[in-house]
Design a protein around this motif. Sequence first.
Motif, PDB file in Angstrom:
ATOM      1  N   THR A  37      15.808 -26.310 -15.436  1.00 18.16           N
ATOM      2  CA  THR A  37      16.338 -26.183 -14.081  1.00 18.16           C
ATOM      3  C   THR A  37      16.903 -27.528 -13.644  1.00 18.16           C
TER       4      THR A  37
ATOM      5  N   GLU B 116       7.670 -28.656  -9.156  1.00 19.70           N
ATOM      6  CA  GLU B 116       6.916 -27.484  -8.703  1.00 19.70           C
ATOM      7  C   GLU B 116       7.439 -26.194  -9.348  1.00 19.70           C
ATOM      8  N   THR B 117       8.747 -26.074  -9.492  1.00 21.38           N
ATOM      9  CA  THR B 117       9.325 -24.874 -10.108  1.00 21.38           C
ATOM     10  C   THR B 117       8.889 -24.749 -11.559  1.00 21.38           C
TER      11      THR B 117
ATOM     12  N   GLY C 156      10.646 -33.163  -6.454  1.00 28.16           N
ATOM     13  CA  GLY C 156       9.462 -32.349  -6.181  1.00 28.16           C
ATOM     14  C   GLY C 156       9.703 -30.878  -6.426  1.00 28.16           C
ATOM     15  N   TRP C 157      10.885 -30.402  -6.053  1.00 31.49           N
ATOM     16  CA  TRP C 157      11.221 -28.998  -6.268  1.00 31.49           C
ATOM     17  C   TRP C 157      11.288 -28.686  -7.762  1.00 31.49           C
TER      18      TRP C 157
ATOM     19  N   ASP D   7      16.258 -32.482  -5.834  1.00 34.12           N
ATOM     20  CA  ASP D   7      14.915 -32.729  -5.309  1.00 34.12           C
ATOM     21  C   ASP D   7      13.899 -32.753  -6.447  1.00 34.12           C
TER      22      ASP D   7
ATOM     23  N   SER E 152      18.145 -29.826  -9.940  1.00 31.56           N
ATOM     24  CA  SER E 152      18.171 -29.903  -8.478  1.00 31.56           C
ATOM     25  C   SER E 152      18.299 -31.374  -8.065  1.00 31.56           C
TER      26      SER E 152
END
Length: 115
Positions: A61, A71-72, A67-68, A65, A63
Amino acid sequence: MALGYVGVLTIRLEMPWVSNLKEKRALVRPVVERLKVRFPLTVARLDGLDAHDWEVIGVATISNDYGWVKETLKMAADYIASEGPYRVTEEETEITMIGEGDPEEDELEEDELED
């Protein structure tokens, strides 16, 4: 300052009781397909495609971010571990920063913070 982050998760699944490729695909493929639908990820079967008792799945993935991304990938790993009658024997997560930006801008921001 980073433009974004690319996160990659690799998971090795083992199922020593499986005796043929068709049976293994019936266990692994549905989890791979549900991951694609449930999370904003790219998912691929990477290794062990010709082995009947193990396989490596890759998940990626991107992004802006950190943290995102973290977490994902954690949610994806938890989902994989809970969905099938296999054992997760290895799990590796790597998050890479992309587009480090302009070093001069970073220096200016640091100077502004000091004042």
